[in-house]
Design an enzyme around this catalytic site. Sequence first.
Site, PDB file in Angstrom:
ATOM      1  N   HIS A   1      11.086  21.212   3.678  1.00 44.74           N
ATOM      2  CA  HIS A   1      11.114  22.643   4.025  1.00 44.74           C
ATOM      3  C   HIS A   1      10.810  23.472   2.771  1.00 44.74           C
ATOM      4  O   HIS A   1      11.336  23.186   1.705  1.00 44.74           O
ATOM      5  CB  HIS A   1      12.497  22.994   4.582  1.00 44.74           C
ATOM      6  CG  HIS A   1      12.536  24.320   5.290  1.00 44.74           C
ATOM      7  ND1 HIS A   1      12.465  25.524   4.643  1.00 44.74           N
ATOM      8  CD2 HIS A   1      12.640  24.618   6.607  1.00 44.74           C
ATOM      9  CE1 HIS A   1      12.528  26.507   5.530  1.00 44.74           C
ATOM     10  NE2 HIS A   1      12.631  25.993   6.733  1.00 44.74           N
TER      11      HIS A   1
ATOM     12  N   PRO B   1      16.781  26.838 -14.137  1.00 47.85           N
ATOM     13  CA  PRO B   1      16.340  25.584 -13.503  1.00 47.85           C
ATOM     14  C   PRO B   1      17.290  25.097 -12.414  1.00 47.85           C
ATOM     15  O   PRO B   1      16.857  24.652 -11.353  1.00 47.85           O
ATOM     16  CB  PRO B   1      16.289  24.598 -14.674  1.00 47.85           C
ATOM     17  CG  PRO B   1      16.081  25.467 -15.883  1.00 47.85           C
ATOM     18  CD  PRO B   1      16.816  26.740 -15.607  1.00 47.85           C
TER      19      PRO B   1
ATOM     20  N   GLY C   1      18.908  40.787 -11.241  1.00 49.78           N
ATOM     21  CA  GLY C   1      19.046  39.680 -12.175  1.00 49.78           C
ATOM     22  C   GLY C   1      17.900  39.628 -13.172  1.00 49.78           C
ATOM     23  O   GLY C   1      16.928  40.392 -13.065  1.00 49.78           O
TER      24      GLY C   1
ATOM     25  N   GLY D   1      17.132  28.294  -9.415  1.00 48.25           N
ATOM     26  CA  GLY D   1      15.924  28.934  -8.902  1.00 48.25           C
ATOM     27  C   GLY D   1      16.182  30.402  -8.604  1.00 48.25           C
ATOM     28  O   GLY D   1      16.864  31.082  -9.370  1.00 48.25           O
TER      29      GLY D   1
END
Lengths: 294, 294
Positions: free
Chosen positions: A81, A167, A161, A170
């Site tokens: 997905h 990492p 943000g 995400g």
Amino acid sequence: MKILMCVPNVSEGRDQAVVDALAGLVRAQPGVKLIDLSADKDHNRSVYSYLGEPQAVLDATKRFAEAVLAAVDMTTHAGSHPRHGALDTVPFIPVGETTTEEAVAVARQFGRFIGEMGVPVYYYEDAATRPERVSLVDVRRGEYEALPEKLKDPFWAPDEGPAEFVPKSGAVQVSARFPLVAFNVNLRTGDLDIAKRIAHAVRHVNGGFRYVRAIGLDLTGSGMMQVSMNLTNYTQTPIPRVMEAIRCEAARYGVAVASAELVGPVPLGALEEVVRHYLQIHDFSMTQTIEMNV
Amino acid sequence: MKILMCVPNVSEGRDQAVVDALAGLVRAQPGVKLIDLSADKDHNRSVYSYLGEPQAVLDATKRFAEAVLAAVDMTTHAGSHPRHGALDTVPFIPVGETTTEEAVAVARQFGRFIGEMGVPVYYYEDAATRPERVSLVDVRRGEYEALPEKLKDPFWAPDEGPAEFVPKSGAVQVSARFPLVAFNVNLRTGDLDIAKRIAHAVRHVNGGFRYVRAIGLDLTGSGMMQVSMNLTNYTQTPIPRVMEAIRCEAARYGVAVASAELVGPVPLGALEEVVRHYLQIHDFSMTQTIEMNV
């Protein structure tokens, strides 16, 4: 009553302990009820549906987000997905008397909270800050793997943000949207092409109804084919209009409708038009039911 | 959720102060909600609809009964509607997860309470103690005026309370019954005979559906005629089956259905079959709606 539903999609569908712990966390939140949970190992993704009063849902979703960002590591994630982050999508959905504006306000509060945790946030759909970000497909293009480059591009500066690649997590996609209705119609035919042609006829992208997304599917083993749909605005494109259009298109091929299904929690308002259309009660409202008066 | 509805019929529809005071009393009961009130001066009768959890409804109905028996005097009552007493009928109606058995149990508790006040009680419909008392028409035959003689007849010994005539109050009829659905279909014709023929075709008494009572009416001034119905058991004789039978009968005369109406509070369960029938979702349940999960 003002009710808000939240349906976060999490990039973890294989580690049952994590899926269960997140469900337990939702169940433990005051004023919030978990009404659906589905985890898919192929997608490596799980989807939680819960609801309550807007403030309770906002608070619960903050706790949920903290747990997801702690537990899920995108550096090792693989699945079929599309995804952009550990807490991939967080749609807030107005129910009952809640307005879209109120859902957007909660989405923005939630987004700021995530941003303050140092994780980039993109708003989409009704919460989008600009037209290029309305579509989740556009926002998520290139997926998690493209994020490091994307965050360097000012065009894709996050809505909340830092413009920094995290990492482990995400990016988090946050939205407000009208409740989706997942509506499937099963056809008495073994010919997939007929289901595809009907999906083509009713869906927006090919000239069909504005708020219909549709595909033709083979219901393997049943001898039937399915027109599988999402109705993205059931007041503007109501279920009966789509049902009768499908019946009419199917009749061209001498094919009958065998059955249909509504998948997942359905807004009661989507059924008002079923009563209005078929019983010809032109002004019917669910507020007339005994249960809505309790 | 377990919900009970109570729809007492009171033999007072002209003295607005009494009608209003009784409504105020219901509104003041904890855990109970008044959802409908209609008073008719011709009938000299008023009908209250309220609901809540079973115990709250029982308690409220006891208080309501005390007030009615104190305020209404049958020795001076006249009106066009058949009646047997000041508190003429008290049906308890199961809603949602409440069963008929539970409604009967509440009806019996309420009946004992009235009997202990010294007023004769007859149970009817699902609360009846013998087959001859199931029909309210049979129980109430001869009306209030026949009660003094009736109470001397052992065949009509009351189910609760003394076999003594109380001139001020008469007798109280207490029942439990499935929720009625009042459903009317309006026809594009000026010919009353067509509406009467269709009513004749669908109603039980003439060979139609078991749980349908129907008459044909002239909707004066609208140029339309109406088939006016009560569906007395919507699970056994569902709305769509009746609707389509009417459509089919009307087509014999070249007449179309213009519109329809559901009158008064409708049980949500009666709409389940509308979704099942017309959308062909064979196992649809209202428990799938978001609102039923709040």
